[in-house]
Design a protein around this motif. Structure first.
Motif, short mmCIF file in Angstrom:
data_model
loop_
_atom_site.label_atom_id
_atom_site.label_comp_id
_atom_site.label_asym_id
_atom_site.label_seq_id
_atom_site.Cartn_x
_atom_site.Cartn_y
_atom_site.Cartn_z
N GLN A 299 -5.46 -4.00 2.96
CA GLN A 299 -4.18 -3.32 2.86
C GLN A 299 -3.06 -4.34 3.06
O GLN A 299 -3.22 -5.35 3.73
N ALA B 286 1.27 -4.46 3.70
CA ALA B 286 2.52 -3.73 3.91
C ALA B 286 3.53 -4.06 2.82
O ALA B 286 4.31 -3.20 2.40
N GLN C 274 13.42 6.92 9.70
CA GLN C 274 12.03 6.63 10.02
C GLN C 274 11.90 5.29 10.74
O GLN C 274 11.07 5.13 11.62
N TYR D 228 -1.05 -0.77 -5.03
CA TYR D 228 -1.59 -2.11 -4.72
C TYR D 228 -3.03 -2.22 -5.19
O TYR D 228 -3.87 -1.37 -4.90
N ASN E 192 0.80 -1.23 0.00
CA ASN E 192 0.00 0.00 0.00
C ASN E 192 0.83 1.27 0.00
O ASN E 192 0.36 2.33 -0.41
N ASN E 193 2.06 1.18 0.49
CA ASN E 193 2.90 2.38 0.58
C ASN E 193 4.03 2.39 -0.44
O ASN E 193 5.07 2.99 -0.23
N GLU E 194 3.80 1.69 -1.54
CA GLU E 194 4.78 1.67 -2.63
C GLU E 194 4.98 3.08 -3.16
O GLU E 194 4.02 3.84 -3.33
N LYS E 195 6.22 3.48 -3.37
CA LYS E 195 6.52 4.84 -3.84
C LYS E 195 6.89 4.81 -5.33
O LYS E 195 7.75 4.04 -5.76
N ASP F 264 2.88 10.73 -3.87
CA ASP F 264 3.16 9.98 -2.64
C ASP F 264 1.89 9.71 -1.84
O ASP F 264 1.75 8.65 -1.21
N ASN F 265 0.95 10.65 -1.85
CA ASN F 265 -0.24 10.53 -1.00
C ASN F 265 -1.38 9.76 -1.65
O ASN F 265 -2.18 9.13 -0.93
N VAL G 69 -1.71 4.91 -4.92
CA VAL G 69 -1.65 3.59 -4.27
C VAL G 69 -1.58 2.54 -5.37
O VAL G 69 -2.57 2.30 -6.08
N TYR H 92 10.82 -2.23 1.63
CA TYR H 92 9.77 -2.23 2.63
C TYR H 92 10.29 -2.09 4.06
O TYR H 92 9.52 -1.77 4.97
#
Length: 834
Positions: free
Chosen positions: A341, A343, A555, A335, A300-303, A329-330, A333, A549
């Protein structure tokens, strides 16, 4: 010297695992710690018990900082005589999360040695297993107990195989210790899945015994397992008994309610709702990302990069590079799979997949079918609602299957079985030269054929995800109504590119692996050189995918202080903490699923997959509904509560933390009932359905509600005479010890704003034990005689005392069995060599 030379390769392998584990998470060498979101949440809800343990050097076994109160059995409680836990800590001696990575490596290496794989191949196999993307990603989010349990799975399987090979002493001891450590990991879902795998494999081994006409050895095999498992359970008795006791109290127990919050009829035969159990079901076609990671968009957070269609669409639309980056980025999505969702994809590696297929063609050992059956079994069950005929059968008829959710996680069995077969395939390729070329070209044709077929089928996929409708809704604010649909089209193009790119990537890895093995056949490469090349391809493949990932940036890895103290008090928290009385806080924005407020206050929120079931039901059926419209109960000018909310009052909620444009603010609830109070009436209802419905209609300050079955125990009238001067106040608070003083002119019935738990809590009035009743669906009630009295509650769970005694004796017996086993095994070796 000979013994040293014999074990030298294994020593090097272990040193290699230590070094790689530390280097992989190199910030921990610099004194940093991994920030795991789930562990931060756990720290929030466990703060009270952690502080109590540090101050009193003992366990409370109860906390009031989450969900109104609950046992700490599934929240990190420490138990007496936990010697197997000490052994576990000794094995996992590296700093977290390197300790779990090391455990992955070590466990798989031991399993490979049972297959008589040489140390070099076993070493690379262990790295491939440990670096499987799912196993790495769970370390990033903080699923430590899951990783812990997975790490011991290979040890258990190794012992299981040895016993069936009639290595009773070695196999029995390994099984005993491995099962004990597996249970210590305290992730019963993973342990349950492991049991299912062992049952599948057990059918294979029993069939083999039948074919060999050797069923007479089965009683000895089963006896070995029985002794080992009984002792393994015994050394974990406290944890198991406490968990068993708590299960029915938790959300994993069956509800007594027959209706859902929307009024529909509840399924009465399962512990959790079917939709909840199968919410995370792997898509059937989505499973192909096992060997091509971003086939369905990755996580879900693939850039996306600046080369993406979405980014360039934004630039062409007139956005600045900064705006294009932000929107990409926002909202981009990638996926588009079947799960809510993800990860990261459950990628096991293209090279691992190639070697897995090679094993099916080339390895002649029949045991490969046991692992193949385990992999297929795992895959089918991971599809959940997408293969409902099988999933519904397991939910309805297989014991305990309905107590676990996220059925997709059963793929951990596949992620164990496939690498085992892969290394079997690698080993057999170098040890069995018969039909070597035939097996190699068949493997290449099969794996590359799948890649080509997926390329040809690309046009059959729609590349539309469930998230897309939400994205279009979010982008409706744009003046151009066609903006949202055009954005989605650009996003679909990026998904197509990821699909193609990763198929090409997997095809390339398969091709170069084929090339290395082909050159070995043609005597252009030495055996060890070919093994090292294939091993490097296999490990590097997984390493670079994993780093997408779980990276070592700021971070993910932070200062030790920031990880130890994951929450900072807001102005609202600071204002509330000035009140030193005993009360609860409700952080409205987080509901009961936010542990942040638990870090600072006694809260009705928290973080647990096994929260108290009755409290959750009260929240969903009453509290959530009563505050659905905050505007109707809070004066916007004075920011004060204008309406009494009976259920909130009963939980002693003195403060609500409410989000505003100026930030979170605390609002005082002037109607809260306090720690305890006398009621005038007790209503008796026939069922839990009636009780929870009435709960929202009564004024909890004056009326308590319970069920008819308590009537004979009470033996008192429904009404009690109370006077305005009657008092009951809290004099001493500890999570496991409460002292109240009551004073009333007549006999009364008091309600205590404490969660009712029938096991462990004892109450006395002036030192004489008194009965505790469950009232208001979740709270405690007591009959209090007239006059002045001291009322005392103590939490002294008998399950801990009994379990600790069993653990002590089981540990002693286990130690004697290990000593005896080592002695007799050495004696056997000496006799065989003489």
């Amino acid at each position: 010297m000979k013994q040293l030379q014999k074990h030298y390769p294994h020593l090097l392998a272990i040193i290699g695992f230590i070094v790689i584990s530390l280097v992989y998470f190199y910030p921990i060498i610099q004194g940093k710690k991994i920030y795991q979101s789930d562990i931060a949440k756990y720290t929030g809800m466990a703060k009270e018990q952690i502080d109590f343990r540090a101050e009193n050097h003992t366990e409370p076994y109860w906390t009031n900082s989450s969900f109104g109160g609950m046992p700490t059995y599934q929240a990190g409680a420490n138990y007496p005589n936990d010697y197997i836990g000490m052994l576990d800590n000794a094995i996992r001696f590296l700093p977290r999360p390197a300790d779990y990575l090391f455990l992955y490596f070590l466990g798989f290496y031991v399993l490979m040695l049972v297959f008589r794989v040489d140390p070099l191949k076993a070493f690379f196999g262990a790295l491939a297993f440990g670096l499987s993307t799912y196993l790495i990603v769970i370390l990033g989010v903080g699923h430590n107990a899951k990783a812990h349990a997975i790490g011991y799975m290979p040890f258990v399987v190794a012992g299981f195989i040895l016993v069936f090979r009639k290595r009773y002493l070695l196999g029995g001891i390994l099984t005993m210790l491995a099962v004990a450590l597996e249970i210590t990991a305290n992730h019963f879902q993973m342990t349950y899945y492991l049991l299912l795998l062992l049952i599948v494999m057990g059918f294979f081994f029993v069939y083999q015994l039948y074919k060999e006409k050797n069923l007479k050895s089965l009683p000895k095999i089963l006896g070995t397992f029985a002794v080992g498992i009984i002792l393994a359970v015994g050394v974990n008795a406290t944890s198991l008994m406490a968990t068993k006791e708590y299960t029915d109290f938790s959300t994993r127990g069956k509800s007594e309610l027959t209706f859902n919050t929307d009024g529909t009829k509840k399924e009465a035969n399962i512990a959790m709702d079917r939709s909840y159990i199968t919410e995370y079901s792997y898509g059937i076609v989505e499973s192909l990302n096992l060997f091509a990671p971003r086939l369905f968009g990755g996580g879900n957070n693939e850039k996306l990069t600046e080369d993406s269609h979405v980014y360039n669409f934004m630039l062409n639309y007139g956005a600045s590079p900064e705006e294009a980056h932000q929107l990409t980025d926002n909202y981009a999505v990638t996926y588009w799979g079947d799960q809510p969702q993800v990860a990261a994809p459950a990628y096991i590696g293209a090279v691992v997949f190639f070697l897995f297929v090679l094993a099916l063609y080339h390895d002649e050992r029949k045991i490969k079918y046991a692992f193949l059956a385990g992999a297929i079994f795992s895959l089918l069950l991971s599809w959940g609602k997408n293969l409902s005929i099988l999933t519904d059968f397991f939910i309805d008829y297989v014991p305990m299957y309905d107590k676990f959710r996220a059925v997709s996680s059963i793929q951990v069995l596949l992620e164990l079985c496939v690498p085992v077969l892969a290394i079997m395939g690698l080993q057999s390729f170098f040890t069995n030269d018969e039909n070597r070329w035939k097996s190699l070209w068949k493997t290449s044709a099969t794996t590359l054929g799948i890649i080509v077929l997926l390329f040809l089928c690309k046009g059959m996929f729609h590349f539309v995800g469930e998230i897309d409708s939400q994205l279009i809704e979010a982008l409706k604010q744009h003046p151009d109504k066609s903006f949202g649909p055009q954005f989605i089209e650009a996003l679909k193009d990026d998904r197509r590119d990821l699909y193609s790119a990763d198929l090409l990537r997997s095809g390339f890895l398969i091709t170069i692996t084929f090339g290395a093995l082909y050159l070995y056949i043609k005597n252009k490469l030495a055996a060890n050189t070919a093994v090292i090349l294939v091993g490097v391809f296999m490990v590097c493949d997984l390493f670079f995918v994993d780093k997408n990932y779980l990276s070592n940036d700021g971070q993910q890895f932070r200062s030790a202080q920031e990880v130890a103290v994951p929450y900072q008090p807001t102005q609202a928290d600071s204002l509330i903490l000035q009140d030193t009385t005993n009360y609860r806080v409700y952080e409205v924005a987080g509901g009961i699923y936010s542990p942040r407020s638990s870090y600072f206050h006694k809260s009705i929120g928290g973080y647990s997959a096994v929260m108290p079931r009755r409290f959750k039901e009260v929240y969903e059926y009453q509290i959530q509904k009563s505050i659905a419209d905050l505007g109707s109960i809070i004066d916007p000018k004075t920011l004060s509560i204008t309406k009494s909310l009976s259920v909130l009052n009963a939980f002693n909620i003195k403060y609500l933390i409410v989000g505003t444009e100026k930030g979170d603010i605390p609002i005082v609830n002037p109607f809260y009932n306090g720690n305890a109070w006398f009621v005038k009436d007790v209503y008796f209802e026939k069922s839990s359905d009636d009780e929870i419905k009435v709960l929202g209609q009564i004024d909890s300050k004056y009326v308590a509600v319970t069920q008819d079955r308590n009537w004979s125990k009470l033996g008192k009238p429904r009404k009690y005479l109370t006077d305005s001067l009657a008092t009951i106040k809290l004099d001493l608070y500890k999570p496991n010890h409460l002292i109240y003083t009551s004073n009333s002119a007549g006999d009364g019935f008091a309600v205590f704003s404490e969660i009712y738990y029938k096991n462990g809590w004892k109450a006395t009035i002036d030192g004489k034990e008194s009965a505790i009743f469950r009232v208001d669906y979740t709270l405690r009630g007591m009959q209090i005689p007239k006059g002045k009295h001291t009322i005392e509650f103590k939490f002294e769970p008998q399950v801990v005392k009994t379990g600790s005694t069993i653990v002590l004796f089981s540990s002693i017996i286990m130690l004697l069995v290990i000593i005896g086993g080592v002695y007799f095994d050495r004696k056997r070796i000496q006799n065989s060599s003489s």
